[in-house]
Design a protein around this motif. Structure first.
Motif, PDB file in Angstrom:
ATOM      1  N   SER A  72      -3.250 -13.272 -43.841  1.00 33.14           N
ATOM      2  CA  SER A  72      -3.970 -14.189 -42.965  1.00 33.14           C
ATOM      3  C   SER A  72      -5.478 -14.006 -43.120  1.00 33.14           C
ATOM      4  O   SER A  72      -6.234 -14.987 -43.137  1.00 33.14           O
ATOM      5  CB  SER A  72      -3.548 -13.961 -41.513  1.00 33.14           C
ATOM      6  N   LEU A  73      -5.921 -12.768 -43.258  1.00 31.47           N
ATOM      7  CA  LEU A  73      -7.340 -12.494 -43.484  1.00 31.47           C
ATOM      8  C   LEU A  73      -7.784 -13.063 -44.837  1.00 31.47           C
ATOM      9  O   LEU A  73      -8.855 -13.663 -44.945  1.00 31.47           O
ATOM     10  CB  LEU A  73      -7.610 -10.991 -43.412  1.00 31.47           C
ATOM     11  N   THR A  74      -6.935 -12.892 -45.855  1.00 28.99           N
ATOM     12  CA  THR A  74      -7.232 -13.461 -47.173  1.00 28.99           C
ATOM     13  C   THR A  74      -7.291 -14.978 -47.095  1.00 28.99           C
ATOM     14  O   THR A  74      -8.166 -15.606 -47.689  1.00 28.99           O
ATOM     15  CB  THR A  74      -6.176 -13.016 -48.210  1.00 28.99           C
TER      16      THR A  74
ATOM     17  N   ALA B 151      -8.141 -16.820 -44.508  1.00 29.92           N
ATOM     18  CA  ALA B 151      -9.395 -17.201 -43.858  1.00 29.92           C
ATOM     19  C   ALA B 151     -10.576 -17.055 -44.821  1.00 29.92           C
ATOM     20  O   ALA B 151     -11.427 -17.954 -44.912  1.00 29.92           O
ATOM     21  CB  ALA B 151      -9.616 -16.354 -42.610  1.00 29.92           C
ATOM     22  N   THR B 152     -10.592 -15.945 -45.552  1.00 27.59           N
ATOM     23  CA  THR B 152     -11.685 -15.704 -46.496  1.00 27.59           C
ATOM     24  C   THR B 152     -11.695 -16.750 -47.609  1.00 27.59           C
ATOM     25  O   THR B 152     -12.740 -17.328 -47.927  1.00 27.59           O
ATOM     26  CB  THR B 152     -11.558 -14.288 -47.107  1.00 27.59           C
ATOM     27  N   GLU B 153     -10.526 -16.990 -48.193  1.00 29.22           N
ATOM     28  CA  GLU B 153     -10.449 -17.919 -49.323  1.00 29.22           C
ATOM     29  C   GLU B 153     -10.680 -19.363 -48.893  1.00 29.22           C
ATOM     30  O   GLU B 153     -11.252 -20.147 -49.652  1.00 29.22           O
ATOM     31  CB  GLU B 153      -9.127 -17.773 -50.065  1.00 29.22           C
ATOM     32  N   SER B 154     -10.257 -19.715 -47.689  1.00 24.56           N
ATOM     33  CA  SER B 154     -10.519 -21.088 -47.239  1.00 24.56           C
ATOM     34  C   SER B 154     -12.016 -21.290 -47.003  1.00 24.56           C
ATOM     35  O   SER B 154     -12.551 -22.369 -47.283  1.00 24.56           O
ATOM     36  CB  SER B 154      -9.698 -21.433 -45.998  1.00 24.56           C
ATOM     37  N   MET B 155     -12.704 -20.252 -46.535  1.00 25.12           N
ATOM     38  CA  MET B 155     -14.166 -20.340 -46.380  1.00 25.12           C
ATOM     39  C   MET B 155     -14.853 -20.447 -47.748  1.00 25.12           C
ATOM     40  O   MET B 155     -15.775 -21.246 -47.927  1.00 25.12           O
ATOM     41  CB  MET B 155     -14.699 -19.115 -45.625  1.00 25.12           C
ATOM     42  N   ARG B 156     -14.403 -19.633 -48.688  1.00 25.14           N
ATOM     43  CA  ARG B 156     -14.969 -19.705 -50.039  1.00 25.14           C
ATOM     44  C   ARG B 156     -14.722 -21.083 -50.654  1.00 25.14           C
ATOM     45  O   ARG B 156     -15.608 -21.653 -51.297  1.00 25.14           O
ATOM     46  CB  ARG B 156     -14.361 -18.629 -50.935  1.00 25.14           C
TER      47      ARG B 156
END
Length: 173
Positions: A58-60, A62-67
């Motif tokens: 889930s953290l990945t 969030a990070t990848e969707s922001m990137r």
């Protein structure tokens, strides 16, 4: 044909016309479609899928969707800037100055092993955005390459073209 915008050499620079080409038009449409598709996914199915992921994934997510959104916004900025050139709203020189705000290297994705754990649709959007970014970078390099200087010493037409240009400038001036 002589093009006065090409400078003293009388040569037309390919890079000046690339933003108006069918290649650019297709790239622009693809980029804008990808932005819309990504927004729809992240606001819809993606949101639902994210809720069912393990905490680390889930953290990945969030990070990848922001990137992904950062990358797409930078690409969209570049595409819109060059569409303005195509539409005659600004010159390529103006676009060069404005382009310092656009970062085509922004938000490269994280580790592939973590991306592989993400929902397939997000993986697909990331991959497609990276492909688009690579193509935009190549086009950017071509469009914004410094003009190639060509020697004119051996071209007997240069002096004739200069005389014609001077004659037309006197007539219109």
């Amino acid at each position: 044909m002589f093009d006065p915008s090409a400078g003293d050499s009388g040569l037309v620079q390919f890079s000046e016309h690339l933003a108006g080409s069918s290649v650019f038009t297709a790239l622009f449409r693809e980029g804008m479609d990808l932005v819309e598709e990504t927004a729809a996914y992240l606001d819809g199915d993606g949101r639902t899928e994210a809720k069912s992921l393990e905490r680390s994934v889930s953290l990945t997510y969030a990070t990848e969707s922001m990137r992904l959104t950062t990358r797409l916004m930078q690409l969209a900025s570049w595409l819109l800037l060059h569409r303005a050139v195509k539409e005659g709203e600004m010159t390529l020189a103006q676009a060069n100055r404005e382009q310092t705000r656009v970062k085509l290297s922004a938000a490269d994705p994280g580790a592939q092993d973590m991306i592989a754990k993400l929902p397939w649709q997000l993986q697909d959007l990331i991959e497609r955005s990276m492909n688009l970014q690579a193509r935009v970078r190549r086009l950017d390099t071509t469009i914004h390459a410094p003009p190639v200087e060509h020697g004119t010493a051996g071209n007997p037409l240069v002096s004739q073209l200069d005389r014609l240009r001077e004659a037309f400038e006197r007539q219109t001036g």
